[in-house]
Write a protein that holds these residues in place. Structure first.
Motif, mmCIF file in Angstrom:
data_model
loop_
_atom_site.group_PDB
_atom_site.id
_atom_site.type_symbol
_atom_site.label_atom_id
_atom_site.label_comp_id
_atom_site.label_asym_id
_atom_site.label_seq_id
_atom_site.Cartn_x
_atom_site.Cartn_y
_atom_site.Cartn_z
ATOM 1 N N SER A 94 52.861 41.959 30.133
ATOM 2 C CA SER A 94 52.257 40.748 29.553
ATOM 3 C C SER A 94 51.848 39.777 30.664
ATOM 4 O O SER A 94 52.507 39.690 31.706
ATOM 5 C CB SER A 94 53.229 40.076 28.584
ATOM 6 O OG SER A 94 54.422 39.767 29.258
ATOM 7 N N GLY A 95 50.737 39.092 30.424
ATOM 8 C CA GLY A 95 50.226 38.110 31.383
ATOM 9 C C GLY A 95 49.317 38.727 32.436
ATOM 10 O O GLY A 95 48.638 38.007 33.169
ATOM 11 N N LYS A 96 49.275 40.067 32.531
ATOM 12 C CA LYS A 96 48.390 40.686 33.529
ATOM 13 C C LYS A 96 46.931 40.584 33.067
ATOM 14 O O LYS A 96 46.658 40.369 31.882
ATOM 15 C CB LYS A 96 48.763 42.159 33.735
ATOM 16 C CG LYS A 96 50.094 42.336 34.490
ATOM 17 C CD LYS A 96 50.349 43.799 34.798
ATOM 18 C CE LYS A 96 51.730 44.045 35.374
ATOM 19 N NZ LYS A 96 51.850 43.717 36.805
ATOM 20 N N VAL A 97 46.011 40.783 34.017
ATOM 21 C CA VAL A 97 44.571 40.703 33.722
ATOM 22 C C VAL A 97 43.962 42.090 33.932
ATOM 23 O O VAL A 97 44.104 42.673 35.013
ATOM 24 C CB VAL A 97 43.881 39.691 34.673
ATOM 25 C CG1 VAL A 97 42.386 39.643 34.408
ATOM 26 C CG2 VAL A 97 44.518 38.315 34.532
ATOM 27 N N ALA A 98 43.309 42.608 32.891
ATOM 28 C CA ALA A 98 42.744 43.962 32.976
ATOM 29 C C ALA A 98 41.239 43.948 32.778
ATOM 30 O O ALA A 98 40.726 43.259 31.896
ATOM 31 C CB ALA A 98 43.371 44.851 31.911
ATOM 32 N N VAL A 99 40.549 44.737 33.593
ATOM 33 C CA VAL A 99 39.123 45.006 33.373
ATOM 34 C C VAL A 99 39.029 46.421 32.826
ATOM 35 O O VAL A 99 39.623 47.352 33.394
ATOM 36 C CB VAL A 99 38.323 44.907 34.696
ATOM 37 C CG1 VAL A 99 36.867 45.313 34.476
ATOM 38 C CG2 VAL A 99 38.402 43.503 35.275
ATOM 39 N N ILE A 100 38.303 46.571 31.711
ATOM 40 C CA ILE A 100 38.144 47.913 31.125
ATOM 41 C C ILE A 100 36.660 48.218 31.019
ATOM 42 O O ILE A 100 35.916 47.492 30.342
ATOM 43 C CB ILE A 100 38.791 47.976 29.726
ATOM 44 C CG1 ILE A 100 40.260 47.594 29.830
ATOM 45 C CG2 ILE A 100 38.639 49.374 29.122
ATOM 46 C CD1 ILE A 100 40.913 47.334 28.495
ATOM 47 N N THR A 101 36.196 49.256 31.708
ATOM 48 C CA THR A 101 34.793 49.665 31.564
ATOM 49 C C THR A 101 34.705 50.634 30.383
ATOM 50 O O THR A 101 35.693 51.299 30.036
ATOM 51 C CB THR A 101 34.250 50.344 32.843
ATOM 52 O OG1 THR A 101 34.847 51.649 32.972
ATOM 53 C CG2 THR A 101 34.536 49.530 34.106
ATOM 54 N N GLU A 154 29.600 40.921 41.317
ATOM 55 C CA GLU A 154 29.395 39.595 40.713
ATOM 56 C C GLU A 154 30.396 39.400 39.574
ATOM 57 O O GLU A 154 31.027 38.348 39.452
ATOM 58 C CB GLU A 154 27.976 39.558 40.149
ATOM 59 C CG GLU A 154 27.273 38.238 40.258
ATOM 60 C CD GLU A 154 25.826 38.421 39.804
ATOM 61 O OE1 GLU A 154 25.539 38.063 38.664
ATOM 62 O OE2 GLU A 154 25.018 38.976 40.589
ATOM 63 N N LEU A 155 30.573 40.437 38.778
ATOM 64 C CA LEU A 155 31.520 40.360 37.658
ATOM 65 C C LEU A 155 32.953 40.152 38.155
ATOM 66 O O LEU A 155 33.717 39.369 37.575
ATOM 67 C CB LEU A 155 31.415 41.641 36.803
ATOM 68 C CG LEU A 155 32.409 41.775 35.650
ATOM 69 C CD1 LEU A 155 32.328 40.586 34.692
ATOM 70 C CD2 LEU A 155 32.161 43.075 34.878
ATOM 71 N N ALA A 156 33.289 40.816 39.255
ATOM 72 C CA ALA A 156 34.642 40.640 39.811
ATOM 73 C C ALA A 156 34.861 39.171 40.156
ATOM 74 O O ALA A 156 35.935 38.604 39.905
ATOM 75 C CB ALA A 156 34.828 41.528 41.045
ATOM 76 N N GLY A 157 33.813 38.518 40.687
ATOM 77 C CA GLY A 157 33.896 37.087 41.018
ATOM 78 C C GLY A 157 34.085 36.251 39.758
ATOM 79 O O GLY A 157 34.905 35.320 39.735
ATOM 80 N N LYS A 174 37.658 36.625 38.508
ATOM 81 C CA LYS A 174 38.597 35.858 39.362
ATOM 82 C C LYS A 174 38.534 34.381 39.021
ATOM 83 O O LYS A 174 39.546 33.684 38.959
ATOM 84 C CB LYS A 174 38.261 36.072 40.836
ATOM 85 C CG LYS A 174 39.101 37.175 41.444
ATOM 86 C CD LYS A 174 39.114 37.083 42.942
ATOM 87 C CE LYS A 174 40.038 35.972 43.419
ATOM 88 N NZ LYS A 174 40.039 35.822 44.892
ATOM 89 N N GLU A 175 37.309 33.905 38.788
ATOM 90 C CA GLU A 175 37.144 32.488 38.454
ATOM 91 C C GLU A 175 37.794 32.165 37.115
ATOM 92 O O GLU A 175 38.488 31.173 36.966
ATOM 93 C CB GLU A 175 35.648 32.201 38.369
ATOM 94 C CG GLU A 175 35.289 30.778 38.706
ATOM 95 C CD GLU A 175 33.788 30.670 38.868
ATOM 96 O OE1 GLU A 175 33.159 30.153 37.951
ATOM 97 O OE2 GLU A 175 33.268 31.160 39.904
ATOM 98 N N VAL A 184 39.357 43.242 45.130
ATOM 99 C CA VAL A 184 40.145 42.063 44.735
ATOM 100 C C VAL A 184 41.638 42.425 44.773
ATOM 101 O O VAL A 184 42.473 41.660 45.266
ATOM 102 C CB VAL A 184 39.728 41.583 43.316
ATOM 103 C CG1 VAL A 184 40.605 40.427 42.857
ATOM 104 C CG2 VAL A 184 38.246 41.198 43.296
ATOM 105 N N MET A 185 41.977 43.599 44.262
ATOM 106 C CA MET A 185 43.383 44.041 44.269
ATOM 107 C C MET A 185 43.900 44.187 45.705
ATOM 108 O O MET A 185 45.027 43.819 46.019
ATOM 109 C CB MET A 185 43.531 45.378 43.533
ATOM 110 C CG MET A 185 43.199 45.300 42.061
ATOM 111 S SD MET A 185 43.318 46.928 41.306
ATOM 112 C CE MET A 185 42.827 46.543 39.629
ATOM 113 N N ALA A 186 43.054 44.749 46.563
ATOM 114 C CA ALA A 186 43.460 44.934 47.971
ATOM 115 C C ALA A 186 43.757 43.577 48.596
ATOM 116 O O ALA A 186 44.766 43.409 49.299
ATOM 117 C CB ALA A 186 42.359 45.665 48.735
ATOM 118 N N ALA A 187 42.912 42.587 48.307
ATOM 119 C CA ALA A 187 43.123 41.243 48.867
ATOM 120 C C ALA A 187 44.405 40.629 48.305
ATOM 121 O O ALA A 187 45.113 39.903 49.011
ATOM 122 C CB ALA A 187 41.916 40.364 48.559
#
Ligand code: NAD
Length: 275
Positions: free
Chosen positions: A12-19, A79-82, A85-86, A142-145
Motif C-alpha cells: 500500500s502507498g506504492k506508485v505503479a505504472v501499468i502499460t 515525458e510521462l515518467a516526469g 514523478k510530479e 527513475v527507479m535507478a535514481a
C-alpha cells in the motif's frame, strides 16, 4: 505474528505504472494493485479502453490517472515518467502488459514460415521487444535514481519450447526473458539490490490477442485449445485474476532477494512433458 507475516506482502502507498492497462491482463492487474492500496498510472494506446478502465479503477479509490501512451515512443514515455514523478513523487512499480501478437504475424493452418510477411514479423517483434525495453528505460531510470523499484515484464509459454504458428511472438517474448535477466543484473550491480526486475510467464488466459485462435465463433474450443488443455495438468485456462497474487508477491518485500526470475503461472504447462 499474523500482522508480521502479512506486512511482508504489504504494497500500500506504492506508485505503479501499468502499460497495456486497457487490456485484459493489464486491467485485472491494475484493479488488484488498486485494491492493495497502490496509486496507479494506467496507460494504453487505445483511448476508449483506457477511459473505461480508469472509470472502473476510480470506484476503488481516487489515486489513479489514465494517460494515453505508445510504448514504442521512448521520448513520450520519458515525458510521462516526469509527469508521474510530479504527480506522485516517485515510481515504485512498473508492469509491462502492453504487447501481444498481431493478426498477420500468426500463421494460418494452411501457411508455413515462408508465407510470413516480413512487415508482420517486424511489427510483432518491435511491439513485444521494444514495447518492453523502452518503458524499462523510461521508468527504470527513475527507479535507478531512487535506488528502489520493481519492474515486472510479461513473458509467455512460447519461450520454453516451440508453439506452432507464432514465430515472431515467440522470438520477441524470448528476448524479454534475457532482457529481464540482463536488466536485473545491471540494476543490482549498478544501482543497488532494491531495484529488482522479474517477469511472469503466463500460461493460457483468454485475451483479445488470442481469443480468435482459442475460441470458435460459436464459443466452443478450437482444435488448438484442446491441444493446450491436454498439456495443462490443471486442465483449464487461467482466470485473469490468477496473475495478481504473483504480481503482488514480486513487488513486495516478500520477494526482496528475488531478481531476474521468469515465473511461470501456467497450471503446470511448463512442468508437464505431455506423457
Ligand atoms: P490485450 O490485447 O487484452 O491487452 C494488450 C493491451 O496493450 C491492449 O489494451 C492494447 O491496446 C495495448 N497496446 C498494444 N500496443 C500498444 C502500444 N504500442 N502502446 C501501448 N499500449 C499498447 O492482451 P492481454 O491478453 O491482456 O495480454 C497482455 C500481455 O500479456 C501481452 O504482452 C501478452 O503477450 C501477454 N500474455 C498474454 C497471455 C494470454 O493468455 N492472454 C499469455 C501470455 C502472455
Amino acid at each position: 505474528m499474523t500482522n508480521e507475516r502479512n506486512s511482508l506482502f504489504d504494497i500500500s502507498g506504492k506508485v505503479a505504472v501499468i502499460t497495456g492497462a486497457g487490456g485484459v491482463l493489464g486491467g485485472s492487474i491494475a484493479l488488484s494493485l488498486m485494491k492493495a492500496g497502490v496509486k496507479v498510472v494506467a496507460t494504453d494506446i487505445r483511448q476508449e479502453n483506457l477511459d473505461a478502465r480508469v472509470a472502473e479503477l476510480k470506484q476503488i479509490h481516487q489515486d489513479v490517472i489514465g494517460v494515453v501512451s505508445n510504448v514504442l515512443d521512448l521520448d513520450s514515455l520519458k515525458e510521462l515518467a516526469g509527469i508521474v514523478k510530479e504527480k506522485f513523487g516517485r515510481i515504485d512499480i512498473l508492469v509491462n502488459c502492453a504487447g501481444g501478437n498481431v493478426p498477420g504475424a500468426t500463421l494460418r493452418e494452411d501457411q508455413n514460415v515462408f508465407d510470413m510477411k516480413i512487415e508482420d514479423w517486424e511489427k510483432v517483434t518491435n511491439l513485444n521487444t521494444n514495447g518492453t525495453v523502452y518503458p524499462c528505460l523510461a521508468f527504470g531510470e527513475v527507479m535507478a535514481a531512487q535506488g528502489a523499484g520493481s519492474i515486472i515484464n510479461i513473458s509467455s509459454m512460447a519461450t520454453y519450447s516451440a508453439i506452432t504458428r507464432v514465430p515472431g511472438y515467440s522470438v520477441s517474448k524470448s528476448g524479454i526473458n534475457i532482457f529481464t535477466q540482463w536488466l536485473a543484473t545491471e540494476m543490482a550491480l549498478k544501482f543497488g539490490e532494491k531495484v529488482r526486475v522479474n517477469a511472469l510467464a503466463p500460461g493460457f488466459f483468454i485475451g483479445d490477442q488470442n481469443r480468435a485462435v482459442l475460441i470458435n465463433p460459436d464459443g466452443s474450443y478450437t482444435e488448438r485449445s484442446v491441444k493446450v488443455l491436454a498439456r495443462t495438468p490443471m486442465k483449464r485456462f487461467g482466470d485473469i485474476s490468477e496473475l495478481n497474487g504473483a504480481i503482488q508477491f514480486l513487488c513486495s518485500d516478500a520477494a526482496s532477494f528475488i531478481t531476474g526470475v521468469i515465473l511461470p503461472v501456467d497450471g503446470g504447462f511448463t512442468a508437464f512433458s505431455g506423457v
